[in-house]
Design a protein around this motif. Structure first.
Motif, PDB file in Angstrom:
ATOM      1  N   VAL A   1       0.832  -1.207   0.000  1.00  0.00           N
ATOM      2  CA  VAL A   1       0.000   0.000   0.000  1.00  0.00           C
ATOM      3  C   VAL A   1       0.865   1.256   0.000  1.00  0.00           C
ATOM      4  O   VAL A   1       0.570   2.233  -0.701  1.00  0.00           O
ATOM      5  CB  VAL A   1      -0.958  -0.001   1.208  1.00  0.00           C
ATOM      6  N   LEU A   2       1.963   1.244   0.762  1.00  0.00           N
ATOM      7  CA  LEU A   2       2.851   2.406   0.794  1.00  0.00           C
ATOM      8  C   LEU A   2       3.386   2.726  -0.594  1.00  0.00           C
ATOM      9  O   LEU A   2       3.566   3.897  -0.942  1.00  0.00           O
ATOM     10  CB  LEU A   2       4.020   2.154   1.757  1.00  0.00           C
ATOM     11  N   ARG A   3       3.628   1.685  -1.407  1.00  0.00           N
ATOM     12  CA  ARG A   3       4.136   1.915  -2.768  1.00  0.00           C
ATOM     13  C   ARG A   3       3.099   2.567  -3.669  1.00  0.00           C
ATOM     14  O   ARG A   3       3.439   3.098  -4.723  1.00  0.00           O
ATOM     15  CB  ARG A   3       4.619   0.599  -3.379  1.00  0.00           C
ATOM     16  N   GLN A   4       1.831   2.507  -3.255  1.00  0.00           N
ATOM     17  CA  GLN A   4       0.777   3.112  -4.075  1.00  0.00           C
ATOM     18  C   GLN A   4       0.609   4.601  -3.814  1.00  0.00           C
ATOM     19  O   GLN A   4      -0.108   5.285  -4.534  1.00  0.00           O
ATOM     20  CB  GLN A   4      -0.554   2.392  -3.826  1.00  0.00           C
ATOM     21  N   TYR A   5       1.254   5.100  -2.738  1.00  0.00           N
ATOM     22  CA  TYR A   5       1.182   6.545  -2.471  1.00  0.00           C
ATOM     23  C   TYR A   5       1.834   7.285  -3.621  1.00  0.00           C
ATOM     24  O   TYR A   5       3.006   7.095  -3.922  1.00  0.00           O
ATOM     25  CB  TYR A   5       1.937   6.885  -1.190  1.00  0.00           C
ATOM     26  N   LYS A   6       1.091   8.138  -4.309  1.00  0.00           N
ATOM     27  CA  LYS A   6       1.673   8.955  -5.367  1.00  0.00           C
ATOM     28  C   LYS A   6       1.649  10.421  -4.993  1.00  0.00           C
ATOM     29  O   LYS A   6       2.272  11.244  -5.623  1.00  0.00           O
ATOM     30  CB  LYS A   6       0.926   8.737  -6.678  1.00  0.00           C
ATOM     31  N   GLY A   7       0.916  10.761  -3.992  1.00  0.00           N
ATOM     32  CA  GLY A   7       0.879  12.149  -3.558  1.00  0.00           C
ATOM     33  C   GLY A   7       0.329  12.242  -2.159  1.00  0.00           C
ATOM     34  O   GLY A   7      -0.596  11.524  -1.799  1.00  0.00           O
ATOM     35  N   ASP A   8       0.936  13.096  -1.384  1.00  0.00           N
ATOM     36  CA  ASP A   8       0.445  13.343  -0.039  1.00  0.00           C
ATOM     37  C   ASP A   8      -0.336  14.650  -0.094  1.00  0.00           C
ATOM     38  O   ASP A   8       0.241  15.728  -0.153  1.00  0.00           O
ATOM     39  CB  ASP A   8       1.631  13.445   0.928  1.00  0.00           C
TER      40      ASP A   8
END
Length: 601
Positions: free
Chosen positions: A155-162
């Motif tokens: 799931v962390l790898r799916q972060y594309k923008g905060d």
């Protein structure tokens, strides 16, 4: 069950959350469920009695059980909910519930919302302090479920923008934002909500490998869109009240006039995303509902500068390599805006770069900095144009000259003169095809006999999206089969004995036979990592070698269609043919080829 919980490592060792009794219960559960053989456990138990290593960790290391099995069994032993996240696609709006920095530090990821609560997946669901911290941070109740370290990392790898900064800016009242933008825009500091919102948007764009960001005002809202792999995608919609402050912040960073809203303005600045520096080109234009901002991202680390890796192969590659090995003449690339023309020139210059020659470029802007190449930035305000800069370059004893773009007759004439006096000249033009370069230069007033004697190779190119690694294959339908035969039927191998020779000549391994009733094609699986089933882009290329026959056509003022007809007879593969061969090789799809090259022969 008693917890015996210790410090959780970043990678997530669930076994550390359990006492020895708890670990024994996990092993018994796995044996009872038939997930691991009792004799295998007994064998490993005898081994760990000597090595003093944890039993569960050793079983995982030997491949007898997986981390996911351990996590699921641990959740059952502890009596807590469990969720398998390894193959789950998370919506970016869900991920935005928790800042990426917090998620990485605590190994906790948001998985949804339920009854006003934020549901998070974590390794240690019994860690009350961590749950309380998250509740305080988000201002909402938090409910925890268990997942494995592998699932949380997925799931962390799916972060594309905060988008925490964007959400914070949205919380600012309309009056506060408007006052901040109108009263004293200089007070929009790096720590302000608007600055954090812009940082979040740019961070998302870079991580998504977007080439452009569009900030578009509507009557009652502000829409953010990103162009990824050549296609615009809507990212978010923001309140209209944020527009003045956001546009003002961009103007401040670009050194543009903040109080000018009537005419277009252009600027640039750079940002650091992680350890990468990304140059940004800014174009601001007044539209009906406000000011539209288009940001072009130039990521200096995102391109390999390898012409073969970019998609040029076979006959086109051989023609181009032959042309750049000549001591003088012109190599010209053509295509619409954003088709990778400048990148192709950089890749070709990289091929010939040497300490023995002086390479000088004139660009607007300098997109990629290259060691061993003297690059000059056009500055129209200071009087440094392509034409004036080219005159100066010719006094610097160059062997190779690259002019970013031939925009007018003066630059075109200077480029021709430079190639006549013993220089190898690279440049680009905006035309639809390689053959279109020739009449375009004649229209600029270049004498036909000069053009015929200076041109080495002309290249046409466009970009298609690549099929993602996660893919399925299928057989072409009747319409696709007919289309493939019409485009490449005359160049595909006719017999099985011809396959190796023809495939090698065209640069694509294992091509199918021309008379097949259907063809094997590939399409990507649409998921979070590869929207639409595509990841990255490849070039479609056509190259024309300007030999004696083409020279005669130039002198005779032949049309581009006549030039392409003769070039095809002499072996040129058109962009549409190249795209179809790439589709047959599983690099792209016929839909992509039709999207970008349907207007070509």
């Amino acid at each position: 069950m008693k917890g015996g919980r210790g410090k959780v490592q970043k990678k997530g060792k669930i076994v550390a959350l359990l006492t020895k009794d708890g670990q024994d219960r996990v092993i018994r559960l796995l044996v009872d469920e038939g997930l691991v053989a009792a004799e295998d456990v007994a064998s490993v138990q005898a081994e760990v009695a000597q090595t003093k290593q944890p039993l569960v960790a050793t079983l995982v290391a030997k491949g007898l059980i997986s981390n996911e099995m351990v996590a699921h069994a641990t959740a059952m032993v502890m009596g807590v909910p469990y969720v398998d996240l390894k193959n789950v696609e998370m919506d970016q709006e869900v991920l935005a519930l928790l800042p990426l920095e917090v998620a990485q530090r605590s190994m906790v990821v948001p998985v949804g919302e339920s009854n006003g609560q934020i549901v998070v997946a974590m390794l240690d669901v019994g860690n009350v302090q961590s749950v309380d911290y998250l509740s305080t941070l988000t201002g909402r109740p938090v409910r925890a479920v268990m997942s494995s370290g592998d699932g949380i990392q997925a799931v962390l790898r799916q972060y594309k923008g905060d988008f925490t900064g964007v959400k914070q800016a949205v919380k600012v009242t309309n009056q506060e934002v408007a006052q901040q933008a109108s009263s004293n825009v200089k007070t929009i500091t790096q720590d302000s909500p608007i600055s954090k919102a812009l940082t979040s948007i740019l961070d998302y764009a870079v991580k998504s490998k977007a080439s452009d960001v569009h900030i578009e005002p509507l009557e009652n809202s502000l829409v953010i869109r990103c162009r990824v792999d050549g296609v615009l995608r809507r990212v978010m919609e923001l309140p209209k009240a944020i527009e003045p402050a956001l546009v003002s912040r961009i103007k401040i960073l670009s050194n543009l006039k903040i109080d000018e809203h009537r005419i277009p303005q252009d600027g640039q600045f750079a940002v650091m995303v992680g350890d990468r520096e990304v140059d940004l080109r800014i174009a601001i234009s007044p539209v009906v509902w406000g000011e539209q901002v288009v940001i072009r991202l130039l990521d200096k680390t995102g391109t390999s500068m390898d012409i073969e890796g970019m998609g040029m192969t076979g006959r086109a590659l051989r023609m181009v390599l032959k042309g750049i090995m000549r001591p003088n003449g012109m190599i010209l690339t053509s295509g619409p805006t954003g088709s990778g023309k400048s990148t192709t020139l950089y890749a070709l210059i990289k091929k010939i770069k040497s300490e023995k020659i002086n390479i000088v470029t004139l660009e607007d802007p300098v997109e990629y900095k290259m060691d061993g190449v003297n690059q000059i930035q056009v500055n129209v305000d200071a009087g440094l144009t392509f034409a004036s800069g080219l005159r100066s370059i010719l006094r610097q004893d160059p062997d190779v000259v690259m002019v970013g773009e031939i925009r007018d007759a003066e630059t075109a004439n200077l480029a021709v003169q430079a190639s006549l006096t013993g220089h190898l000249v690279f440049s680009t033009l905006h035309t639809n095809s390689a053959a279109g370069i020739l009449p375009r230069l004649l229209d600029m007033g270049i004498e036909p006999f000069l053009l015929a004697s200076t041109l080495n190779t002309v290249i046409g190119q466009r970009l298609v999206r690549r099929v993602a690694e996660k893919r399925t294959v299928y057989q072409s339908n009747e319409m696709q089969t007919t289309q493939i035969k019409e485009i490449v039927g005359d160049i595909l191998p006719k017999t099985a004995e011809d396959v190796a020779a023809v495939s090698d000549d065209l640069g694509y391994a294992g091509l199918p036979l021309a008379d097949q009733s259907s063809y094997t094609l590939a399409k990507g699986i649409d998921d979070q990592a590869s929207p639409g089933g595509y990841t990255g882009r490849a070039g479609l290329y056509e190259a024309i070698e300007v030999d004696e026959d083409i020279q005669k056509l130039i002198v005779a003022h032949a049309t581009s269609a006549e030039v392409m007809r003769v070039a095809k007879e002499k072996g040129t593969i058109t962009m549409r043919q190249d795209g179809t061969l790439k589709a047959l090789s599983g690099i792209t799809t016929m839909d992509e080829v039709n999207r970008v090259a349907s207007d070509l022969a």
